[in-house]
Structure formats: structure tokens, C-alpha cells
Design a protein around this motif. Structure first.
Motif, mmCIF file in Angstrom:
data_model
loop_
_atom_site.group_PDB
_atom_site.id
_atom_site.type_symbol
_atom_site.label_atom_id
_atom_site.label_comp_id
_atom_site.label_asym_id
_atom_site.label_seq_id
_atom_site.Cartn_x
_atom_site.Cartn_y
_atom_site.Cartn_z
ATOM 1 N N HIS A 194 0.845 -1.190 0.000
ATOM 2 C CA HIS A 194 0.000 0.000 0.000
ATOM 3 C C HIS A 194 0.881 1.242 0.000
ATOM 4 O O HIS A 194 1.586 1.519 0.967
ATOM 5 C CB HIS A 194 -0.923 -0.008 1.220
ATOM 6 N N GLU A 195 0.837 1.992 -1.087
ATOM 7 C CA GLU A 195 1.716 3.146 -1.248
ATOM 8 C C GLU A 195 1.060 4.461 -0.861
ATOM 9 O O GLU A 195 1.701 5.507 -0.875
ATOM 10 C CB GLU A 195 2.212 3.205 -2.697
ATOM 11 N N GLY A 196 -0.224 4.407 -0.553
ATOM 12 C CA GLY A 196 -0.895 5.623 -0.121
ATOM 13 C C GLY A 196 -2.336 5.680 -0.577
ATOM 14 O O GLY A 196 -2.755 4.930 -1.462
ATOM 15 N N SER A 197 -3.106 6.547 0.052
ATOM 16 C CA SER A 197 -4.508 6.763 -0.299
ATOM 17 C C SER A 197 -4.733 8.247 -0.520
ATOM 18 O O SER A 197 -4.050 9.092 0.081
ATOM 19 C CB SER A 197 -5.433 6.252 0.806
ATOM 20 N N GLU A 198 -5.697 8.561 -1.360
ATOM 21 C CA GLU A 198 -5.966 9.961 -1.670
ATOM 22 C C GLU A 198 -7.393 10.109 -2.155
ATOM 23 O O GLU A 198 -8.015 9.132 -2.611
ATOM 24 C CB GLU A 198 -5.005 10.467 -2.741
ATOM 25 N N PRO A 199 -7.943 11.319 -2.048
ATOM 26 C CA PRO A 199 -9.274 11.547 -2.613
ATOM 27 C C PRO A 199 -9.235 11.432 -4.125
ATOM 28 O O PRO A 199 -8.306 11.931 -4.771
ATOM 29 C CB PRO A 199 -9.614 12.967 -2.169
ATOM 30 N N GLY A 200 -10.196 10.744 -4.694
ATOM 31 C CA GLY A 200 -10.224 10.543 -6.131
ATOM 32 C C GLY A 200 -11.632 10.626 -6.677
ATOM 33 O O GLY A 200 -12.575 11.036 -6.004
ATOM 34 N N GLY A 201 -11.774 10.206 -7.917
ATOM 35 C CA GLY A 201 -13.016 10.362 -8.654
ATOM 36 C C GLY A 201 -12.836 11.424 -9.716
ATOM 37 O O GLY A 201 -12.062 12.379 -9.546
ATOM 38 N N GLN A 202 -13.531 11.260 -10.824
ATOM 39 C CA GLN A 202 -13.355 12.183 -11.931
ATOM 40 C C GLN A 202 -13.696 13.621 -11.559
ATOM 41 O O GLN A 202 -12.964 14.559 -11.890
ATOM 42 C CB GLN A 202 -14.207 11.745 -13.119
ATOM 43 N N ALA A 203 -14.814 13.813 -10.874
ATOM 44 C CA ALA A 203 -15.213 15.170 -10.511
ATOM 45 C C ALA A 203 -14.229 15.782 -9.527
ATOM 46 O O ALA A 203 -13.919 16.979 -9.598
ATOM 47 C CB ALA A 203 -16.621 15.163 -9.923
ATOM 48 N N VAL A 204 -13.723 14.972 -8.599
ATOM 49 C CA VAL A 204 -12.752 15.458 -7.623
ATOM 50 C C VAL A 204 -11.462 15.873 -8.322
ATOM 51 O O VAL A 204 -10.905 16.944 -8.058
ATOM 52 C CB VAL A 204 -12.475 14.381 -6.562
ATOM 53 N N ASN A 205 -10.985 15.022 -9.225
ATOM 54 C CA ASN A 205 -9.772 15.364 -9.978
ATOM 55 C C ASN A 205 -9.956 16.645 -10.780
ATOM 56 O O ASN A 205 -9.060 17.501 -10.838
ATOM 57 C CB ASN A 205 -9.408 14.220 -10.921
ATOM 58 N N ALA A 206 -11.107 16.769 -11.424
ATOM 59 C CA ALA A 206 -11.374 17.978 -12.208
ATOM 60 C C ALA A 206 -11.427 19.210 -11.320
ATOM 61 O O ALA A 206 -10.900 20.277 -11.668
ATOM 62 C CB ALA A 206 -12.678 17.817 -12.982
ATOM 63 N N ALA A 207 -12.055 19.079 -10.149
ATOM 64 C CA ALA A 207 -12.151 20.218 -9.236
ATOM 65 C C ALA A 207 -10.770 20.636 -8.739
ATOM 66 O O ALA A 207 -10.483 21.833 -8.610
ATOM 67 C CB ALA A 207 -13.057 19.858 -8.061
ATOM 68 N N ARG A 208 -9.912 19.675 -8.465
ATOM 69 C CA ARG A 208 -8.559 20.011 -8.010
ATOM 70 C C ARG A 208 -7.801 20.782 -9.098
ATOM 71 O O ARG A 208 -7.069 21.737 -8.808
ATOM 72 C CB ARG A 208 -7.822 18.730 -7.627
ATOM 73 N N GLN A 209 -7.995 20.382 -10.360
ATOM 74 C CA GLN A 209 -7.321 21.095 -11.435
ATOM 75 C C GLN A 209 -7.916 22.479 -11.630
ATOM 76 O O GLN A 209 -7.183 23.462 -11.817
ATOM 77 C CB GLN A 209 -7.415 20.301 -12.733
ATOM 78 N N GLY A 210 -9.231 22.589 -11.609
ATOM 79 C CA GLY A 210 -9.848 23.901 -11.767
ATOM 80 C C GLY A 210 -9.420 24.862 -10.682
ATOM 81 O O GLY A 210 -9.124 26.033 -10.951
ATOM 82 N N HIS A 211 -9.377 24.388 -9.450
ATOM 83 C CA HIS A 211 -8.933 25.230 -8.334
ATOM 84 C C HIS A 211 -7.478 25.651 -8.519
ATOM 85 O O HIS A 211 -7.124 26.817 -8.278
ATOM 86 C CB HIS A 211 -9.101 24.479 -7.024
ATOM 87 N N ALA A 212 -6.635 24.720 -8.944
ATOM 88 C CA ALA A 212 -5.220 25.042 -9.147
ATOM 89 C C ALA A 212 -5.034 26.133 -10.198
ATOM 90 O O ALA A 212 -4.118 26.959 -10.093
ATOM 91 C CB ALA A 212 -4.449 23.789 -9.545
#
Length: 354
Positions: free
Chosen positions: A59-77
Motif C-alpha cells: 500500500h503506497e498511499g490513499s488519496e481523494p479521487g473520482g473524476q469530478a474530484v480530480n477535475a475540481a482540483r485542477q480547476g482550483h489550481a
């Protein structure tokens, strides 16, 4: 590839809504008694030959995911005023640096990563599978999720009611337009990234595209990868009418068939080598950068968010495709989501090295 240095330096007052999914992504490396399993093909060979019957995962790590979540992270950035309506009932989403509203439990995704690709096994949430506009309304607390310059609607393939929700949106917006005697102008951009449509029944594709065609109050965009575009085109083509072959002409033909069926303002392919966009008047192709990949999932979601931001900000189409490519490729190469300054610096380095 367009020079977008000046465009990235401009402040843009863009609001972005992303919906409706969410997942907790747990990333693993795979190994057996002889060591790391480096490729998907290697894993398949070991399973088929019986070389190994059990595997260890690290197990190398866990993170919030999902297409909408990924898109929101990019839009915010990128600097957009971003609101995420997702399935976020998990502590993994507590630290997201933008407005969030949850509609239920997230999916649980195990991502097995190899040197050449990744494989995902998903335990879907029934809250996501049964999602509809009523669930969105319940989470919105009297706000209008669609009152944004751009809405990124993802993962139609994982929602049983996705087509019905698009129809409901069309009916709702049509009713609002009639009530206010509007002149039929656009309320903004609706960018639909439908997810892995290849897992869906082909009979579902026609009604999905028809539902998009009924949306009149938004400028509509469909953003898909190679496999998804091929599946959609085959599903809506008659017997003996499929698009054969590869190359720019075949890609443009596939995009045009989907664009015409769904009455889209823009049909976009995001591929490893290039992004290709089809409008009613022609085709625009933007070559992509060649990078060594660290991540094999999440790039397409960032592409769609970058595209949404750029077109909502009024960028020309070649510039918008360049930004979308850059958002996706930077993430694939670095496993990080970049904003304007990092993207500009990275693109300048890449262009000078080319």
C-alpha cells in the motif's frame, strides 16, 4: 502547440462546478515471491500460466479521487472559483481547498500500479450509482450548481440515472428560459466527461447522446479518450457504417458523428499524442508533449477541467487545447496538479528542450 504564456499570466474570473462522483483511491504496488510485477502483461502471464497463485500488495498511499474530484482540483489550481458536488462522506476529502457539498458515500477504488499502466478495481457506492438531480438539489442548500461559467459533469458511465439526469436538466433549463422569456442565449459551458463508456451497454449510448442534444441553454462539450470515442461511434453507426482505420481523417469522422448526433458545440478527443476538437465548422488538432509517465489514471479528468477553464475564460480553441494537454501531461509526468505558474515554467522548459 500554441504559446500560452501570456494567457496563463492573465487573471480570469471563472467559476467552475464539478459533479457528481467521488472515490477513495488506494494505490498499491504488486509483487509475488520472485519480486515486483512490473507490467500488466507480466501479471496476466503469471496468472494464466499458474506461475503464481498469490500476490503481495504494498500500500503506497490513499488519496481523494473520482473524476469530478480530480477535475475540481485542477480547476482550483488554475484559479477558478470551484465548487465540488460529489460523493464525499469520508475523511479523505476533509482537506480539499475549495467548496464541497457531499451527496453520499464515495466509491472505494484499489489502484494497482505497474511500470506501463494501472489497473483499477472499484467497489462502487450505491449512492453514486443511484444519483440523480434530486440528490443534487438536496445537497445544494438552495444554491444553483449550474450557475457557473462552466460545469464539468463526469462519470455518466457509473450512474444508472445519468441519462435521465441530463433529460431533467434540459427540462429544467427549458422551463426556466420560458418563464423568464429569455432569448435562448447560453447559460455557460457544460463539459461532459462520461467516463469509461466501454463498460456500458451499446443501447444506452443513443439515448445518452440524444439527451445531450436536448440541452439548449448551455454550450455543450463532450470530452473522451480514444477507446471511448471508438465505442460511442460504433454504437451510433449503422451496420456496415462504422469508421475504419486510424489517422486524422478517421478521428475527425468519429468526432463529427458523435458531435452531430448529440448536437454538440464541441466534441473533443484527449489522446496521448494529441488533442483533437471538432466543431460544426472544422477540426483543430493540438499535439501533446511526450513525457515519461508516473501516473496512468487521472490525466483525462485534468484535461477536461483545463479545457473547461480555458473556454470559460474566452481562450481561443488552440490555446484551450494546449492548456488542457498541459494540465493532463504535467499530472501524468509528476503525479501532481499544477497551476498557471508551474505550467508556464514547465512548458517553457519543454519547448526549449524540443
Amino acid at each position: 502547440m500554441e504559446d500560452i504564456t501570456d494567457a496563463l499570466a492573465r487573471d480570469a474570473d471563472v467559476s467552475l462546478t464539478c459533479l457528481p462522483d467521488g472515490s477513495v483511491d488506494r494505490r498499491y504496488a504488486v509483487e509475488d515471491a520472485t519480486g515486483d510485477v512490473e507490467t500488466r502483461r507480466d501479471l496476466g502471464r503469471r496468472i494464466v500460466t499458474g506461475h503464481a497463485k498469490s500476490f503481495l500488495v504494498d500500500h503506497e498511499g490513499s488519496e481523494p479521487g473520482g473524476q469530478a474530484v480530480n477535475a475540481a482540483r485542477q480547476g482550483h489550481a488554475l484559479g477558478a472559483e470551484t465548487t465540488l458536488y460529489g460523493h464525499l462522506d469520508h475523511e479523505a476529502f476533509d482537506g480539499l481547498p475549495f467548496a464541497t457539498r457531499s451527496m453520499g458515500r464515495p466509491a472505494d477504488v484499489a489502484v494497482f500500479e505497474f511500470d506501463d499502466d494501472a489497473v483499477m478495481f472499484t467497489e462502487e457506492s450505491p449512492d453514486i450509482a443511484g444519483w440523480d438531480l434530486d440528490a443534487l438539489d438536496a445537497a445544494s442548500d438552495a444554491a444553483d450548481p449550474f450557475d457557473a461559467d462552466a460545469v464539468v459533469w463526469t462519470n455518466w458511465a457509473s450512474t444508472r440515472n445519468g441519462t435521465a439526469a441530463l433529460r431533467a436538466l434540459a427540462d429544467r433549463e427549458r422551463g426556466a428560459s420560458d418563464a423568464s422569456n429569455r432569448d435562448g442565449g447560453s447559460d455557460g459551458w457544460l463539459i461532459v466527461d462520461p467516463g469509461d463508456v466501454t463498460v456500458c451497454e451499446r443501447d444506452a449510448v443513443g439515448p445518452f447522446l440524444d439527451a445531450l442534444a436536448n440541452i439548449e441553454s448551455f454550450d455543450t462539450v463532450l470530452s473522451v479518450n480514444d477507446d471511448e470515442l471508438a465505442f460511442l461511434t460504433t454504437a451510433v453507426s449503422g451496420d456496415g457504417d462504422a469508421v475504419d482505420g486510424d489517422g486524422d481523417a478517421a478521428t475527425a469522422d468519429r468526432l463529427e458523428r458523435v458531435r452531430e448526433r448529440a448536437d454538440l458545440d464541441l466534441a473533443v478527443l484527449h489522446a496521448e499524442s494529441a488533442a483533437v476538437a471538432r466543431t460544426a465548422t472544422g477540426t483543430t488538432r493540438c499535439p501533446n508533449l511526450d513525457v515519461d509517465a508516473r501516473r496512468y489514471t487521472g490525466g483525462g479528468d485534468r484535461f477536461s477541467a483545463g479545457l473547461a477553464y480555458a473556454i470559460a475564460a474566452g481562450w481561443a480553441l488552440p490555446e484551450a487545447l494546449t492548456l488542457a494537454n498541459a494540465c493532463a501531461t504535467f499530472y501524468v509526468a509528476h503525479a501532481e496538479t499544477a497551476g498557471p505558474d508551474r505550467l508556464a515554467a514547465w512548458l517553457a522548459t519543454r519547448v526549449s528542450d524540443a
